[in-house]
Design a protein around this motif. Structure first.
Motif, short mmCIF file in Angstrom:
data_model
loop_
_atom_site.label_atom_id
_atom_site.label_comp_id
_atom_site.label_asym_id
_atom_site.label_seq_id
_atom_site.Cartn_x
_atom_site.Cartn_y
_atom_site.Cartn_z
N ALA A 81 4.62 76.94 17.86
CA ALA A 81 5.00 77.17 18.96
C ALA A 81 7.00 77.25 19.16
O ALA A 81 7.27 77.85 19.89
CB ALA A 81 4.86 76.31 19.83
N GLU A 133 11.39 78.35 21.64
CA GLU A 133 9.74 78.81 21.52
C GLU A 133 9.70 79.96 21.53
O GLU A 133 10.58 80.85 22.06
CB GLU A 133 9.67 77.99 23.41
CG GLU A 133 9.36 76.69 22.71
CD GLU A 133 8.61 76.20 24.94
OE1 GLU A 133 7.76 76.42 24.74
OE2 GLU A 133 9.17 75.02 24.88
N ILE A 134 8.74 80.69 20.57
CA ILE A 134 8.08 80.92 20.64
C ILE A 134 6.35 81.83 20.97
O ILE A 134 5.84 81.01 20.73
CB ILE A 134 7.53 81.46 19.15
CG1 ILE A 134 8.85 81.01 18.24
CG2 ILE A 134 7.25 82.98 18.65
CD1 ILE A 134 8.94 81.36 16.53
N TYR A 135 6.34 83.25 21.57
CA TYR A 135 4.63 83.17 22.02
C TYR A 135 4.13 84.23 21.27
O TYR A 135 5.53 85.05 21.57
CB TYR A 135 4.69 82.51 22.86
CG TYR A 135 4.44 83.42 24.55
CD1 TYR A 135 3.61 84.42 24.42
CD2 TYR A 135 6.08 83.71 24.43
CE1 TYR A 135 3.47 85.18 25.35
CE2 TYR A 135 6.13 84.66 25.80
CZ TYR A 135 4.85 85.02 26.14
OH TYR A 135 4.45 86.15 27.28
#
Lengths: 166, 127
Positions: B115, B123-125
């Motif tokens: 994440a 933050e990655i999604y």
């Protein structure tokens, strides 16, 4: 035939996001290889990044049917060609998009391989998604009317690990 | 050819000869505070998750933390998943060296990216 497969537990942005993943045997130049796909009911086609297809030796004609793939992250050039998969012991051909990742968004990490609707959900399987599992029902090449009768008469399903080939 | 028998037959789950290859058991990867926090969130999300699925969740989250975003080659062992190749390049070199029977027990997979990017902190999604 039904398979009950637990959702993979992923964690994203402080939220638990279970994800349907399954392993399918894909024909490569060295034989069938199990590859785990993310089942994406919202994706039109099965999509494999070109770099991954090259490394795994999945044969495809680059010249066939050039197209542009558009997703929420942008556009990418791609070619569409059939791949051979083995599902429930039967070899099938499904359309697949081999996407070239744009140079500017390329990193050392590869995008996921997605199992889309065309050829898979349209012709081979039905999927029911619940909170912990998803259930995959194979149509076993039966006509739809006969498949519905048989699937009601055979309500059993086999527990399957996401790593087991379907 | 599809047969009724194949519907119910159980196949062998582990490959003995793959044990000789260098590999990393996912279960043995160190637990970090981030993984513990992620497991807490999974527990809160589904408090009645059976122990079997909770162990699987731990395995999934460890894979995501240590190998997220990379294609890896894994095999199943009685102790859980074991990583045979940590990158796509390594998997690509390893697979042709295995016999067809051994390759049946190897899965190429890509755990979702963790994440938070360890380098940039963003933050990655994955949409």
């Amino acid at each position: 035939m039904k398979r009950k497969i637990p959702l993979s537990r992923w964690y994203r942005a402080s939220i638990s996001t279970p994800r349907p993943e399954l392993s399918i045997e894909v024909l490569t130049s060295i034989g069938f290889q199990k590859v785990r796909f993310v089942l994406d009911k919202g994706s039109d086609f099965t999509t494999i990044p070109r770099s991954v297809a090259d490394r795994l030796r999945i044969p495809f004609e680059r010249a066939t049917r050039q197209m542009t793939v558009r997703g929420i992250g942008g556009r990418a050039q791609a070619s569409m060609a059939p791949i051979v998969i083995r599902l429930f012991g039967v070899e099938r051909s499904i359309p697949c998009v081999f996407a070239e990742i744009p140079v500017e968004s390329r990193s050392e990490r590869e995008p996921p391989s997605l199992l889309g609707r065309a050829g898979f959900l349209t012709d081979l399987c039905d999927v029911f998604l619940s909170d912990r599992h998803f259930i995959l029902t194979h149509r076993a090449s039966l006509p739809n009317w006969l498949y519905r009768i048989v699937s009601r008469m055979v309500p059993v399903f086999r527990e399957t690990d996401p790593d087991d080939p379907i | 050819m599809f047969s009724l028998f194949s519907m119910f037959s159980r196949q062998k789950q582990y490959c003995e000869s793959l044990k000789q290859l260098p590999q990393q058991l996912v279960r043995d990867l160190p637990m970090t505070p981030e993984i513990e926090r992620a497991l807490e969130i999974v527990g809160k999300h589904d408090p009645r998750l059976p122990r079997r699925l909770m162990l699987r969740a731990e395995q999934d989250i460890k894979l995501q933390f240590y190998y997220g975003g990379h294609y890896i080659a894994v095999t199943r062992t009685p102790e859980g998943l074991s990583v045979l190749a940590e990158t796509l390049e390594h998997a690509s070199e390893l697979l042709p060296t295995l016999t067809e029977a051994e390759r049946r027990f190897v899965t190429v997979m890509r755990p979702a990216e963790w994440a938070v990017d360890s380098e940039t902190g963003e933050e990655i999604y994955e949409a």
